[in-house]
Each structure stands twice: as structure tokens, then as C-alpha cells.
Design a protein around this motif. Structure first.
Motif, short mmCIF file in Angstrom:
data_model
loop_
_atom_site.label_atom_id
_atom_site.label_comp_id
_atom_site.label_asym_id
_atom_site.label_seq_id
_atom_site.Cartn_x
_atom_site.Cartn_y
_atom_site.Cartn_z
N PHE A 186 38.44 40.10 41.31
CA PHE A 186 39.66 40.10 42.11
C PHE A 186 39.43 39.41 43.45
O PHE A 186 40.20 38.53 43.86
N ASN A 187 38.37 39.81 44.14
CA ASN A 187 38.13 39.26 45.47
C ASN A 187 37.64 37.82 45.45
O ASN A 187 37.86 37.08 46.43
N SER A 188 37.03 37.39 44.37
CA SER A 188 36.65 35.98 44.28
C SER A 188 37.85 35.10 43.93
O SER A 188 37.81 33.89 44.16
N ILE A 189 38.93 35.70 43.43
CA ILE A 189 40.15 34.95 43.14
C ILE A 189 41.03 34.87 44.38
O ILE A 189 41.44 33.78 44.82
N PHE A 190 41.35 36.03 44.98
CA PHE A 190 42.32 36.08 46.06
C PHE A 190 41.69 36.11 47.45
O PHE A 190 42.39 35.91 48.45
N GLY A 191 40.39 36.35 47.54
CA GLY A 191 39.75 36.44 48.85
C GLY A 191 39.83 37.84 49.41
O GLY A 191 40.81 38.56 49.18
N ARG A 192 38.82 38.22 50.12
CA ARG A 192 38.75 39.60 50.61
C ARG A 192 39.81 39.90 51.67
O ARG A 192 40.32 41.01 51.74
N GLN A 193 40.15 38.92 52.51
CA GLN A 193 41.10 39.23 53.58
C GLN A 193 42.53 39.38 53.05
O GLN A 193 43.42 39.81 53.78
N GLN A 194 42.76 39.05 51.77
CA GLN A 194 44.10 39.17 51.22
C GLN A 194 44.37 40.56 50.65
O GLN A 194 45.49 40.87 50.24
N SER A 195 43.34 41.39 50.58
CA SER A 195 43.52 42.74 50.05
C SER A 195 44.35 43.59 51.01
O SER A 195 44.25 43.46 52.22
N SER A 196 45.21 44.44 50.44
CA SER A 196 46.07 45.30 51.26
C SER A 196 46.26 46.63 50.54
O SER A 196 45.76 46.83 49.43
N MET A 206 31.25 30.63 41.05
CA MET A 206 30.18 31.58 40.73
C MET A 206 29.51 32.10 41.99
O MET A 206 29.17 33.28 42.08
N THR A 207 29.32 31.24 42.97
CA THR A 207 28.70 31.67 44.23
C THR A 207 29.55 32.76 44.89
O THR A 207 29.03 33.78 45.36
N SER A 208 30.86 32.55 44.91
CA SER A 208 31.76 33.55 45.49
C SER A 208 31.73 34.85 44.68
O SER A 208 31.67 35.95 45.24
N THR A 220 39.13 23.12 37.48
CA THR A 220 38.65 23.99 38.55
C THR A 220 37.88 25.20 38.03
O THR A 220 37.47 26.05 38.82
N VAL A 221 37.67 25.30 36.72
CA VAL A 221 36.82 26.35 36.17
C VAL A 221 35.63 25.73 35.44
O VAL A 221 34.98 26.37 34.62
N ASP A 259 40.27 30.86 53.58
CA ASP A 259 39.08 30.09 53.20
C ASP A 259 38.52 30.54 51.86
O ASP A 259 37.89 29.74 51.15
N ASP A 260 38.70 31.80 51.51
CA ASP A 260 38.03 32.33 50.33
C ASP A 260 38.94 32.51 49.11
O ASP A 260 38.56 33.15 48.14
N THR A 261 40.15 31.92 49.14
CA THR A 261 40.95 31.87 47.92
C THR A 261 40.30 30.88 46.96
O THR A 261 39.83 29.82 47.37
N CYS A 262 40.29 31.19 45.69
CA CYS A 262 39.55 30.34 44.74
C CYS A 262 40.25 29.00 44.52
O CYS A 262 41.46 28.85 44.74
N ASP A 263 39.46 28.02 44.07
CA ASP A 263 39.98 26.67 43.86
C ASP A 263 41.09 26.65 42.82
O ASP A 263 42.04 25.89 42.94
N TYR A 264 40.97 27.46 41.79
CA TYR A 264 41.99 27.46 40.74
C TYR A 264 43.36 27.83 41.31
O TYR A 264 44.35 27.15 41.04
N ILE A 265 43.42 28.90 42.09
CA ILE A 265 44.70 29.34 42.66
C ILE A 265 45.27 28.29 43.59
O ILE A 265 46.46 27.95 43.54
#
Length: 488
Positions: free
Chosen positions: A178-188, A135-137, A125-126, A242-248
């Protein structure tokens, strides 16, 4: 609570003393490498921690290319011959699995079930199509992070702004990673790129103590920081986004299939985030070294902006493939030279049975079961026989260059991430894209008198931190092309 912590630390010290007592009476067997003379209590630990590279070079001058260190109660045989790296990596009796188990448990509080299978499964997945999607994310998130660095609600001004370089890199490349790994909506409020950056800054101060097995309870600051790093979204939340990375997502599925808990999953997520934190550290050093050297700054900016000008279209968009970025020779040389100087990685393997190891010169060394064997790339990276003026940053050192040791060409003169990292190309591409973006969108300069120094106490980390941050001035450029990533 304090009494419990003191008791744990005392028990640990007692255990170390008992193991130490057994280790100092160990006799060297015929064919084993020489053991470096050290202090009765610590062995060579203090000498190594002060400046590992200088110490290992001194040992080589006395003992040759293969010698054994005692670090308190552990014996580690160091192989200084760079031509022996491949043989060491392929030796089946030298196993990385016990080392990763030690680090995962001691530092991140979890163990992996069938780790070799997992590394093979998640490693895809990398690479390939997954890497392109990642890379796009990353590029999208980096563009947004750079937008946020523009003052006055993104209205470009000609005024310079001041910032610590580490803070600047944290708000740009680390935020994007960080945001390409966990997705922006996961930030708190408790789990965001900024909070994770702050907690990593504390946690990594204790990293070398933790992986060697000193309990985290002995370091309250590390415990508090780890709590913040583990304040992650649940596995279900990450899978649903939707935006959590494939690796995770792939790692979560694999670990659940093998009956692992959400706590284990969070620990593993933290390992992946830690790896990306090293990319952030490299970004700091790359920008710092370029800004310190006017010729490097001028040459790199000229190459990058010429490349952008050749790609920009009528919509003011410049689209690059991975190969386009990797073909930029000055950029590649800057990154390679940064990795050479900043890498602190320790390639350690556990010796599963007594082994006759043959080095590249045909000499055989008896490696003892239960010991560890290691290559220390920074000692190779700073070898004056391989690299002229090895402590000096030379931005063009790797342009169309070959390097030799003992008259033989080195296949891999720089080993920034060890030999087992499946995401090496991905990480280097992210770093190169960051430099392309930063020097396209910003004018950057070090403030007068700013000088970053490597903190050599942290040899053993993948990338060395600076002793202190340095201050820069940055100014968003009034005209720039937005960058976009495309598949080959």
C-alpha cells in the motif's frame, strides 16, 4: 432509499429473466461444442459456484476437453486442454477488452479510454528500471512494517506474540504494498493500509456478483466499503508526492491526457490496489502451507538463512538482486506450489465473431459470436494427470521438474495471473522477498489445531481467500540481518 434499492434489484431480476428466457431457447449449431445440461433457471451456475474445479473435471469426463456452460443468461465455452492456451490467447476474435470494460464498470465504477494503449503504456512501469525503483520502495516499506511488529518500541524480546495470520500479513506485506503505491504521506484516518484491508475484506465478498452485473445498490455493505476504498488522495496530491509509485503517476498522466475525470482515476487506482491485494492473499497461503509442513518449514528457512549469511556484510546488511532471489530453488518452488493451489483466476475472452477454433489436437470447434470462451487454470492446476496428489502442498514439487499432459510437456504448468499480466515477474518477486524477509526476521509457528481451508465459493477471484483466518505465534528474532535490494 430502501424502496429505491428494492426497485433497482427487481428491475435487474426482470432483465435477467428476459435474457434468460431468450437464452434457453437457443439451438446448438453444427460444430459447436456440447452444452452441459443444467437447471432450467440457473444453468450450471450453482454447480460451478459450489466447487468449480470438481465440476469442470466432471464435465470433461462426460463432454471432452471443450464444452459450453450456461451461467444464467451467459454462455461460456470452457477449453480444458492446457496445450491450447497459447492459441486461445493469440486468437484475434477472442477479445479481452469487453471483459475488462465489464469488470471496470460493474465493480469499480469507471471506464478506460483506449484501454489497450493504456495497458501497453503503463505496463512498462512494472518492468525494467521502473521495477527496480519500485522494489527499492517496497523493500524499504516492508522493513518499516516489520519494525512496527516488534513489541516494546522495537526492543526485541524472547516472548511470543499471537496474531491472526491474515492480520499479520496485512500489517506487513499489505502495508508495504500500500505505502509503496500511494506513498506514506498519503495515508489518513479514512485511507490507510489497515482501513483499505478492512474494506477489501467486505468488498470482495460481493466481487463475483458485481462483475456479472448485479447492481452494487443491492449490496449496501459493498457500497459502504467501496466508499472507503475510493476515499483516496486527489490526483494532484498523488502527482505532487515524491513517493507515489511510477505506475500511478503514469496512469494519472495518461488518463488526464485522454480527458478522464478524477473519479475515473480513483477507480483505476483501486484496480491496481486490488491486484496487489492478491499478492497479499498469496503471502497468507505461502506462510500457512509452509508452517503446516515441518519439512517445508525446515528446508525453506535453511535455504533463506544460508543465502542471507552468504550476503551479510560488516554493517549487518545483506544485499540481494532480483536474480539472487529468483535463483533460490526451494523458495521458487514454494511460491509456484502456492500459486498452483491458491489461484482462482478465470481467463475469459469475448467472442467478437463466429470463429472456427482449432485446439492442440487439430479438432475444430465453432465458437459463437457474443458468447465467451475461457481457460480455467485452477482446473489445470488440479489435474491428477499433470500433478501427482494435486490437492496436496508439496514444497519441492517444482524443483528441477517438468510436467506433462497427454504425453506432451507443458510450457507453463502454473498460470497464476493469466496471460496478459505485465507485472507477473514483479508480483512474484515481491512475494518471494516477503517470504525471505518474514523468515529472516521472525520465528513463526501455527497455534495448535490451526487449519486454514480454501473458500471455494470464490472461484473466479484471482486468488482464493480462506474460509477463516488462522492464529499464529510470532517472535522477532534477536539477531537478524537487514535486507536491501540492489540492481543487477
Amino acid at each position: 432509499m430502501l424502496a429505491a434499492v428494492i426497485l433497482v434489484c427487481l428491475a435487474t431480476v426482470l432483465t435477467v429473466i428476459l435474457l434468460f428466457a431468450a437464452s434457453i431457447f437457443r439451438k446448438r449449431r453444427p460444430g459447436e461444442p456440447p452444452v452441459v445440461a443444467g437447471s432450467l433457471l440457473w444453468g450450471s451456475a450453482a454447480d460451478f459456484s459450489r466447487h468449480a474445479v470438481n465440476f469442470l473435471h466432471k464435465c470433461r469426463s462426460v463432454y471432452g476437453d471443450v464444452f459450453t456452460l450456461r451461467l444464467v443468461n451467459q454462455y461460456i465455452t470452457i477449453v480444458m486442454d492446457p496445450h491450447s492456451i497459447e492459441a486461445l490467447s493469440k486468437e484475434r476474435n477472442f477479445d479481452f477488452d469487453p471483459i475488462q470494460k465489464q469488470v471496470n464498470w460493474n465493480v469499480f465504477n469507471f471506464s478506460l479510454v483506449e484501454p489497450k494503449k493504456m495497458i501497453k503504456d503503463t505496463g512498462r512501469t512494472v518492468r525494467g528500471t521502473y521495477m527496480k525503483r519500485g522494489m527499492t520502495s517496497y523493500v524499504d516499506n516492508l522493513n518499516m512494517a516489520c519494525d512496527d511488529m516488534h513489541p516494546d518500541n522495537n526492543n526485541v524480546t524472547e516472548e511470543w506474540a499471537a496474531e491472526g495470520l491474515r492480520d499479520f500479513a496485512a500489517k506487513t506485506i499489505f502495508d508495504a504494498l500500500f505505502n509503496s503505491i500511494f506513498g506514506r504521506q498519503q495515508s489518513s484516518a479514512t485511507f490507510s493500509s489497515q482501513k483499505v484491508y478492512e474494506n477489501f475484506e467486505v468488498f470482495h465478498e460481493y466481487f463475483n456478483y458485481l462483475w456479472l452485473g448485479v447492481p452494487k445498490k443491492c449490496f449496501p455493505a459493498a457500497m459502504k466499503a467501496l466508499g472507503g476504498l475510493l476515499a483516496q488522495p486527489s490526483a494532484d496530491q498523488l502527482l505532487a508526492a515524491d513517493d507515489t509509485c511510477d505506475y500511478i503517476k503514469n496512469a494519472i498522466d495518461y488518463m488526464r491526457l485522454h480527458g478522464q475525470s478524477d473519479s475515473d482515476i480513483k477507480g483505476h487506482n483501486l484496480v491496481y490496489l486490488h491486484v496487489n491485494y492478491n499478492t497479499f492473499r498469496l503471502a497468507f497461503w505461502a506462510i500457512n502451507h509452509v508452517l503446516e509442513d515441518p519439512k517445508a518449514h525446515e528446508a525453506l528457512v535453511a535455504e533463506l538463512r544460508e543465502a542471507v549469511d552468504a550476503k551479510v556484510d560488516s554493517d549487518n546488511l545483506a544485499t540481494f538482486t532480483a536474480r539472487d532471489v529468483e535463483d533460490l530453488k526451494i523458495l521458487d518452488s514454494v511460491v509456484q506450489e502456492t500459486c498452483r493451489l491458491a489461484s482462482g483466476v478465470f481467463m475469459v475472452r469475448y467472442i467478437t465473431k463466429d470463429t472456427q477454433f482449432e485446439d492442440s489436437n487439430g479438432k475444430t470447434h465453432l465458437m459463437r459470436q457474443g458468447d465467451r470462451v475461457a481457460i480455467y487454470p485452477p482446473a489445470i492446476h488440479k489435474d491428477p494427470e499433470i500433478f501427482d496428489e494435486p490437492t496436496v502442498f508439496k514444497y519441492d514439487r517444482f524443483i528441477d521438474a517438468t510436467f506433462y499432459k497427454n504425453g506432451k510437456e507443458l510450457r507453463n504448468p502454473v498460470i497464476a495471473f493469466g496471460t496478459l499480466c505485465p507485472g507477473k515477474r514483479y508480483a512474484l518477486l515481491q512475494l518471494k522477498w516477503y517470504l525471505l524477509t518474514a523468515f529472516t526476521r521472525f520465528d513463526l509457528r501455527l497455534q495448535p489445531g490451526a487449519k486454514a481451508e480454501y473458500d471455494y465459493r470464490y472461484h473466479g477471484h484471482e486468488v482464493l481467500p480462506p474460509v477463516d483466518d488462522v492464529n499464529i505465534d510470532y517472535r522477532p528474532r534477536s539477531e537478524f540481518a537487514r535486507l536491501d535490494f540492489a540492481s543487477e
